[in-house]
Design a protein around this motif. Structure first.
Motif, PDB file in Angstrom:
ATOM      1  N   PRO A  47      10.142  10.078  47.051  1.00 19.05           N
ATOM      2  CA  PRO A  47       9.351  10.884  47.990  1.00 19.05           C
ATOM      3  C   PRO A  47       8.647  12.103  47.392  1.00 19.05           C
ATOM      4  N   ASP A  48       8.882  12.450  46.108  1.00 20.07           N
ATOM      5  CA  ASP A  48       8.474  13.793  45.684  1.00 20.07           C
ATOM      6  C   ASP A  48       7.818  13.866  44.314  1.00 20.07           C
ATOM      7  N   ARG A  49       7.316  12.752  43.767  1.00 16.70           N
ATOM      8  CA  ARG A  49       6.644  12.796  42.476  1.00 16.70           C
ATOM      9  C   ARG A  49       5.206  12.314  42.630  1.00 16.70           C
ATOM     10  N   PHE A  50       4.268  13.153  42.194  1.00 19.52           N
ATOM     11  CA  PHE A  50       2.845  12.882  42.380  1.00 19.52           C
ATOM     12  C   PHE A  50       2.115  13.225  41.079  1.00 19.52           C
ATOM     13  N   ARG A  51       1.165  12.372  40.690  1.00 18.10           N
ATOM     14  CA  ARG A  51       0.431  12.618  39.446  1.00 18.10           C
ATOM     15  C   ARG A  51      -1.017  12.160  39.596  1.00 18.10           C
ATOM     16  N   LEU A  52      -1.951  13.008  39.196  1.00 20.24           N
ATOM     17  CA  LEU A  52      -3.370  12.684  39.138  1.00 20.24           C
ATOM     18  C   LEU A  52      -3.809  12.833  37.690  1.00 20.24           C
ATOM     19  N   GLU A  53      -4.333  11.733  37.118  1.00 24.17           N
ATOM     20  CA  GLU A  53      -4.644  11.719  35.689  1.00 24.17           C
ATOM     21  C   GLU A  53      -6.035  11.164  35.439  1.00 24.17           C
ATOM     22  N   ASP A  54      -6.770  11.818  34.544  1.00 26.37           N
ATOM     23  CA  ASP A  54      -8.081  11.354  34.095  1.00 26.37           C
ATOM     24  C   ASP A  54      -7.990  10.953  32.632  1.00 26.37           C
ATOM     25  N   LEU A  55      -8.508   9.763  32.329  1.00 28.04           N
ATOM     26  CA  LEU A  55      -8.553   9.274  30.952  1.00 28.04           C
ATOM     27  C   LEU A  55      -9.999   8.973  30.599  1.00 28.04           C
ATOM     28  N   TRP A  56     -10.473   9.486  29.467  1.00 27.21           N
ATOM     29  CA  TRP A  56     -11.828   9.208  29.013  1.00 27.21           C
ATOM     30  C   TRP A  56     -11.809   9.004  27.499  1.00 27.21           C
ATOM     31  N   HIS A  57     -12.970   8.763  26.913  1.00 23.86           N
ATOM     32  CA  HIS A  57     -13.009   8.313  25.521  1.00 23.86           C
ATOM     33  C   HIS A  57     -12.467   9.336  24.530  1.00 23.86           C
ATOM     34  N   SER A  58     -12.497  10.616  24.910  1.00 20.85           N
ATOM     35  CA  SER A  58     -12.096  11.642  23.947  1.00 20.85           C
ATOM     36  C   SER A  58     -10.825  12.390  24.328  1.00 20.85           C
ATOM     37  N   GLY A  59     -10.167  11.994  25.397  1.00 19.55           N
ATOM     38  CA  GLY A  59      -8.953  12.717  25.760  1.00 19.55           C
ATOM     39  C   GLY A  59      -8.449  12.385  27.144  1.00 19.55           C
ATOM     40  N   SER A  60      -7.591  13.245  27.630  1.00 16.59           N
ATOM     41  CA  SER A  60      -6.995  13.040  28.951  1.00 16.59           C
ATOM     42  C   SER A  60      -6.549  14.377  29.522  1.00 16.59           C
ATOM     43  N   SER A  61      -6.395  14.406  30.827  1.00 11.49           N
ATOM     44  CA  SER A  61      -5.813  15.569  31.500  1.00 11.49           C
ATOM     45  C   SER A  61      -5.069  15.064  32.728  1.00 11.49           C
ATOM     46  N   ALA A  62      -4.081  15.819  33.155  1.00 11.11           N
ATOM     47  CA  ALA A  62      -3.279  15.394  34.303  1.00 11.11           C
ATOM     48  C   ALA A  62      -2.686  16.601  35.006  1.00 11.11           C
ATOM     49  N   ASP A  63      -2.540  16.454  36.310  1.00 14.97           N
ATOM     50  CA  ASP A  63      -1.754  17.379  37.122  1.00 14.97           C
ATOM     51  C   ASP A  63      -0.623  16.572  37.725  1.00 14.97           C
ATOM     52  N   PHE A  64       0.580  17.139  37.740  1.00 16.55           N
ATOM     53  CA  PHE A  64       1.678  16.400  38.365  1.00 16.55           C
ATOM     54  C   PHE A  64       2.684  17.350  38.999  1.00 16.55           C
ATOM     55  N   VAL A  65       3.311  16.835  40.041  1.00 20.53           N
ATOM     56  CA  VAL A  65       4.327  17.582  40.781  1.00 20.53           C
ATOM     57  C   VAL A  65       5.591  16.743  40.828  1.00 20.53           C
ATOM     58  N   ARG A  66       6.693  17.408  40.601  1.00 22.82           N
ATOM     59  CA  ARG A  66       8.009  16.774  40.736  1.00 22.82           C
ATOM     60  C   ARG A  66       8.871  17.735  41.535  1.00 22.82           C
TER      61      ARG A  66
END
Length: 215
Positions: A47-66
């Motif tokens: 019920p409590d883990r959420f992640r938004l992730e972007d992947l592209w040719h030169s890298g990645s970034s993510a926000d996540f909650v636990r």
């Protein structure tokens, strides 16, 4: 109305049996003289883990909650979210009606019938659900129970106002009926934020490390 919306997704038992969810959308862009692909993943372990992730040719970034903690990560670096950012991040995930209905038994969740209206040519009953300091109003098809839209006060894309997400292209995925298309309007005017999912996975096996700060 809550029960009717659950029927629209495939039934309360199907919704309650969901343990994880993954939504993938893809866009093509130009870089270094060639077409590149950016993939955006929205992932949940209930019920409590959420992640938004972007992947592209030169890298990645993510926000996540636990649980009560949240982080922003780029590559192998991560730093804590401010509490106000964590709350807004959760609000954004709960604008997905399926995620919102999964949280219907959480303390403080309140649902109120809010009259009738229309989404396109279809008559709907409005259901306002308050949770975590936000109110989302679902437009429920009076015939099928499908959630055809969600309304809320928010940002789209850069201005703040009355936002409506209208759902389309409903498909069955592992016994659930979920939308693959989302059109976004602000103050009743279309925006460029429309979304089409390339894939929706119900109960995928997600690595718990996705929700842990990189070492």
């Amino acid at each position: 109305l809550v029960q009717r919306a659950l029927v629209g997704f495939g039934g309360a038992a199907k919704v309650d049996a969901i343990t994880s969810l993954e939504l993938k959308r893809v866009r093509t862009y130009q870089a270094d003289g060639a077409d590149k692909e950016q993939a955006t993943y929205s992932r949940v372990i209930f019920p409590d883990r959420f992640r938004l992730e972007d992947l592209w040719h030169s890298g990645s970034s993510a926000d996540f909650v636990r649980g009560d903690t949240g982080y922003r990560a780029e590559g192998d670096q991560a730093w804590p979210m401010d509490e106000i950012v964590r709350r807004e991040f959760l609000k954004a995930f709960r604008r997905n009606p399926l995620v919102l209905l999964k949280a219907r038994k959480e303390p403080g969740c309140r649902a109120v019938a809010a009259g009738r209206g229309q989404v396109g040519d279809q008559e709907v009953e409005w259901l306002a659900i308050g949770l975590g300091g936000a109110t989302n109003t679902l437009g429920i098809d009076t015939t099928t129970g499908r959630v055809l839209s969600v309304r809320y006060r928010g940002r789209a894309p850069s201005a703040i106002g009355d936002v409506q997400r209208t759902f389309s292209d409903f498909r069955e995925v592992d016994g659930l009926v979920v939308p693959f298309g989302i059109a976004v309007s602000l103050n009743d005017s279309p925006t460029t934020q429309s979304v089409r999912f390339a894939n929706v996975s119900v109960n995928p096996k997600l690595d718990d490390k996705l929700f842990v700060v990189p070492e």
